[in-house]
Design a protein around this motif. Structure first.
Motif, PDB file in Angstrom:
ATOM      1  N   ARG A 147      41.711  33.553  38.166  1.00  0.00           N
ATOM      2  CA  ARG A 147      40.268  33.405  37.954  1.00  0.00           C
ATOM      3  C   ARG A 147      39.492  34.309  38.913  1.00  0.00           C
ATOM      4  O   ARG A 147      38.548  34.994  38.513  1.00  0.00           O
TER       5      ARG A 147
ATOM      6  N   ASN B 108      39.890  37.967  37.798  1.00  0.00           N
ATOM      7  CA  ASN B 108      39.056  38.248  36.628  1.00  0.00           C
ATOM      8  C   ASN B 108      37.581  38.364  37.015  1.00  0.00           C
ATOM      9  O   ASN B 108      36.861  39.225  36.503  1.00  0.00           O
ATOM     10  N   GLU B 109      37.129  37.524  37.916  1.00  0.00           N
ATOM     11  CA  GLU B 109      35.737  37.573  38.373  1.00  0.00           C
ATOM     12  C   GLU B 109      35.473  38.886  39.122  1.00  0.00           C
ATOM     13  O   GLU B 109      34.434  39.522  38.923  1.00  0.00           O
TER      14      GLU B 109
ATOM     15  N   LYS C  62      46.446  29.914  38.702  1.00  0.00           N
ATOM     16  CA  LYS C  62      45.197  29.948  37.957  1.00  0.00           C
ATOM     17  C   LYS C  62      44.007  30.312  38.838  1.00  0.00           C
ATOM     18  O   LYS C  62      43.094  31.006  38.390  1.00  0.00           O
TER      19      LYS C  62
END
Length: 130
Positions: free
Chosen positions: A22, A25-26, A18
């Motif tokens: 994350r 994606n950022e 995760k």
């Protein structure tokens, strides 16, 4: 200072990390907001119209097959087989294994000693004087 995230100190999150998802994606969000999407799309179109196309398509095919993951698994399997083979031969021929290990150690020691030794070598040839 290097801002690359280090995963070495993080606990293993298993499959579907995760934290990595994350951060990915950022990074994608920042890239889209940078306004460079159109420029990079044009670069990709030029690359696909160049002789580089075949190499790019081959890399894409490897990626779709999980190329790096597959290669890593194959390397691990081969290393494991090699370790098992060496262990079985060492058990079967302990004296030979000890002899080979000693010779390898001697060779490494000799190489280290001669490469680190700052002393000049003596020339053992005799000089004839008339």
């Amino acid at each position: 200072m290097d801002e690359t995230p280090s995963y070495a100190d993080q606990p293993n999150e298993g499959e579907g990390n995760k934290t990595a998802a994350r951060e990915y994606n950022e990074a994608q969000r920042r890239f889209v907001q940078s306004g460079k999407v159109e420029e990079k799309a044009r670069e990709a179109a030029r690359a696909m119209a160049s002789p580089e196309r075949a190499e790019l398509e081959r890399a894409e095919a490897i990626g779709r097959q999980g190329g790096a993951h597959t290669l890593t698994q194959q390397a691990r399997a081969q290393a494991s087989q090699a370790g098992d083979y060496l262990a079985s031969k060492a058990q079967e021929y302990p004296f030979g294994a000890l002899l080979v290990a000693g010779l390898i150690g001697y060779g490494i020691g000799f190489l280290i000693h001669t490469s680190w030794s700052g002393e000049p070598r003596e020339d053992r040839r005799e000089i004839k004087r008339y």
